[in-house]
Design an enzyme around this catalytic site. Structure first.
Site, PDB file in Angstrom:
ATOM      1  NE  ARG A  81      -3.221   2.606   2.619  1.00  0.00           N
ATOM      2  CZ  ARG A  81      -3.180   3.496   3.706  1.00  0.00           C
ATOM      3  NH1 ARG A  81      -2.444   3.224   4.743  1.00  0.00           N
ATOM      4  NH2 ARG A  81      -3.691   4.752   3.652  1.00  0.00           N
ATOM      5  CG  HIS A 125      -0.934   9.296   3.623  1.00  0.00           C
ATOM      6  ND1 HIS A 125      -1.117   7.982   3.750  1.00  0.00           N
ATOM      7  CD2 HIS A 125      -0.511   9.576   4.484  1.00  0.00           C
ATOM      8  CE1 HIS A 125      -0.827   7.678   5.014  1.00  0.00           C
ATOM      9  NE2 HIS A 125      -0.507   8.760   5.623  1.00  0.00           N
ATOM     10  CD  GLU A 170      -4.684   7.965  10.101  1.00  0.00           C
ATOM     11  OE1 GLU A 170      -4.182   9.056  10.750  1.00  0.00           O
ATOM     12  OE2 GLU A 170      -4.153   6.698  10.347  1.00  0.00           O
ATOM     13  CG  ASN A 295      -4.971   3.745   8.895  1.00  0.00           C
ATOM     14  OD1 ASN A 295      -4.793   2.903   8.200  1.00  0.00           O
ATOM     15  ND2 ASN A 295      -4.253   5.128   8.246  1.00  0.00           N
ATOM     16  CE1 TYR A 297       0.351   3.100  13.482  1.00  0.00           C
ATOM     17  CE2 TYR A 297      -1.698   4.121  12.747  1.00  0.00           C
ATOM     18  CZ  TYR A 297      -0.395   3.592  12.496  1.00  0.00           C
ATOM     19  OH  TYR A 297       0.273   3.442  11.270  1.00  0.00           O
ATOM     20  CD  GLU A 355      -1.570   4.066   7.975  1.00  0.00           C
ATOM     21  OE1 GLU A 355      -1.075   4.704   9.120  1.00  0.00           O
ATOM     22  OE2 GLU A 355      -1.433   4.861   7.019  1.00  0.00           O
TER      23      GLU A 355
HETATM   24  C1  BGC Z   1      -0.745   7.769   9.124  1.00  0.00           C
HETATM   25  C2  BGC Z   1       0.713   7.565   8.884  1.00  0.00           C
HETATM   26  C3  BGC Z   1       1.642   7.749  10.343  1.00  0.00           C
HETATM   27  C4  BGC Z   1       1.143   6.864  11.217  1.00  0.00           C
HETATM   28  C5  BGC Z   1       1.949   6.780  12.416  1.00  0.00           C
HETATM   29  C6  BGC Z   1      -0.973   7.190  10.730  1.00  0.00           C
HETATM   30  O1  BGC Z   1      -1.746   8.215  11.616  1.00  0.00           O
HETATM   31  O2  BGC Z   1      -1.448   7.378   8.307  1.00  0.00           O
HETATM   32  O3  BGC Z   1       1.227   8.544   7.894  1.00  0.00           O
HETATM   33  O4  BGC Z   1       2.986   7.810  10.186  1.00  0.00           O
HETATM   34  O5  BGC Z   1       0.005   6.756  11.659  1.00  0.00           O
HETATM   35  O6  BGC Z   1       1.549   8.066  13.308  1.00  0.00           O
END
Ligand code: BGC
Length: 452
Positions: A81, A125, A170, A295, A297, A355
């Site tokens: 991607r 992006h 995002e 995405n 995290y 992501e």
């Molecule tokens: C984004 C990336 C970024 C990653 C880590 C996402 O918000 O799409 O570009 O590097 O998170 O922060």
């Protein structure tokens, strides 16, 4: 009836890949006639990025793309991607097409295909052409048409070879960090602008999906970042704060795309700055899409905080769990919860994890052939299991992309945070595999089995 999911690996056809984005890795931002982007301008404004770092060189991927694809092949990636830099294709954002910009992505795509790696492209992006920012950027209602014009050029050239497309990556970051808090390009801090940016981003998404239906033959979706919000207590004001935080970050974009309406909390958060939008706009935004790109995290535990502008909500640090270098709690259960929330709230659409990954403090120089990064390996292992848990509970997850293929330019944090499964020495551009890269290669080869 939920389909049968194997106990200790992923279903056949589950797609494994890595993700990157143009401004974060390519470097050479003005090469071959490309126009500047808002991120070029932002990073060249002193004080905006840690240590005043820029994407001028980044991972030098614009020149090293062939050997980078060799590395992808070595890891056995099934898909890659990447994002397309709008200002390489249209230096002024609209109008004149730059054949050399198209040529770069053409070579990239063809080589990926020749190596058996499926290219998947994100159209935006965050690197809006600077020439369009001069016309008001996302505050200009015409931005939806600008984006559709660009998208159409790219579809016509590449849809014969690209089967998975994403419109925006995002949009929350652009609206919230870029127009509300000023921490990302274009660096505005204006509560009246953020709602307009949100709405035009979503209109642009809708217009690009409409354009795709006219010419495209494959699949298109929207990529959102979702950070599940858990209330710090059952007190009424904490619960209300959690609902606002969830609406602002997690529902502001997916909800108009999938349900054709904004969350009612937007007015509570933005007050008069949140206009009544025309119904016809919401219809344009509410186009059927083929998948949701997620995405993920971390999560956030949220409490009421009257000082936090404009949300009146603030995260409470959870000291019982490890945190990444970003200060983000490692919380794999949040990924399962998010996938099940999407399933239940939005009628179980197909989802790709576009992501997922973690920044940890890897050394600046890698010494030897392999860099040990046990915390990142553990992050991937536990999150891949979390995806599997969601599959077994009925979520329709189709694939998983690790963020990121390479250490890269982490936006306003410059090169200070390393998310790569491949280490980059920025002095020499030497790439060194991390243990997380070999782990991920094993994940792919075993269709997830090594994560158990
Ligand atoms: C984004 C990336 C970024 C990653 C880590 C996402 O918000 O799409 O570009 O590097 O998170 O922060």
């Amino acid at each position: 009836m939920p389909r049968e999911i194997p106990a200790q690996h992923f279903p056949d056809g589950f797609l494994w890949g890595c993700a990157t984005s143009a401004y974060q890795i390519e470097g050479s931002p003005l090469a071959d006639g490309a126009g500047a982007s808002v991120w070029h301008r932002f990073s060249h404004t002193p004080g905006r990025v840690v240590a005043n770092e820029t994407g001028d060189i980044a991972c030098d991927h614009y020149r090293r793309w062939e050997s980078d694809i060799d590395l992808m092949q070595r890891l056995g990636l099934q898909a890659y991607r990447f994002s397309i830099a709008w200002a390489r294709i249209l230096p002024e954002g609209i109008g004149r097409v730059n054949p050399l910009g198209l040529g770069f992505y053409e070579r990239l795509i063809d080589r990926l295909l020749a190596k058996g790696i499926q290219p998947t492209a994100t159209l935006f992006h965050w690197d809006l052409p600077a020439a369009l920012d001069d016309r008001g950027g996302w505050l200009n209602r015409d931005s939806a048409d600008w984006f559709a014009e660009y998208a159409d050029i790219v579809y016509r050239r590449f849809d014969d070879r690209i089967k998975l497309w994403a419109t925006l990556n995002e949009p929350w970051v652009v609206s919230d960090n870029g127009y509300l808090h000023g921490t990302a390009a274009p660096g505005h801090r204006n509560i009246f602008e953020a709602p307009i940016a949100t709405h035009n981003l979503m209109r642009a998404h809708g217009a690009a999906v409409q354009a795709y239906r006219a010419t495209g033959r494959h699949q298109i979706g929207l990529v959102v970042n979702i950070e599940p919000k858990y209330a710090a207590s059952q007190a009424a004001d904490d619960l209300a704060a959690t609902r606002r935080a969830e609406a602002q970050m997690n529902r502001q974009f997916i909800e108009p795309a999938l349900l054709g309406r904004y969350p009612q909390e937007m007015r509570e958060i933005f007050g008069d700055a949140w206009p009544d939008w025309p119904a016809a706009d919401l219809q344009q935004i509410h186009q059927p899409i083929d998948f949701v790109g997620l995405n993920y995290y971390t999560r956030s535990v949220t409490k009421h905080d009257p000082q936090a502008w404009p949300l009146r909500a603030t995260p409470v640090k959870q000291t019982q769990h490890p945190h990444t270098e970003m200060g983000w709690e490692v919380f794999p259960q949040g990924l399962t919860d998010t996938l099940l929330w999407i399933k239940d709230r939005y009628g179980n659409p197909p989802v790709y994890i576009t992501e997922n990954g973690a920044a940890f403090a890897d050394p600046a120089q890698a010494d030897g052939e392999l860099l040990e990064d046990p915390l990142r390996v553990d992050y991937f292992r536990t999150h891949i299991r979390a995806v599997h848990d969601a599959l077994r509970a009925g979520a329709d997850v189709r694939g998983y992309f690790a963020w990121s293929m390479l250490d890269n330019f982490e936006w306003a944090l410059g090169y200070s945070k390393r998310f790569g499964i491949i280490h980059v020495d920025y002095q020499t551009q030497k790439r060194t595999l991390k243990a997380s890269a070999t782990f991920f290669a094993d994940v792919i080869a075993s269709n997830g089995a090594v994560a158990f």
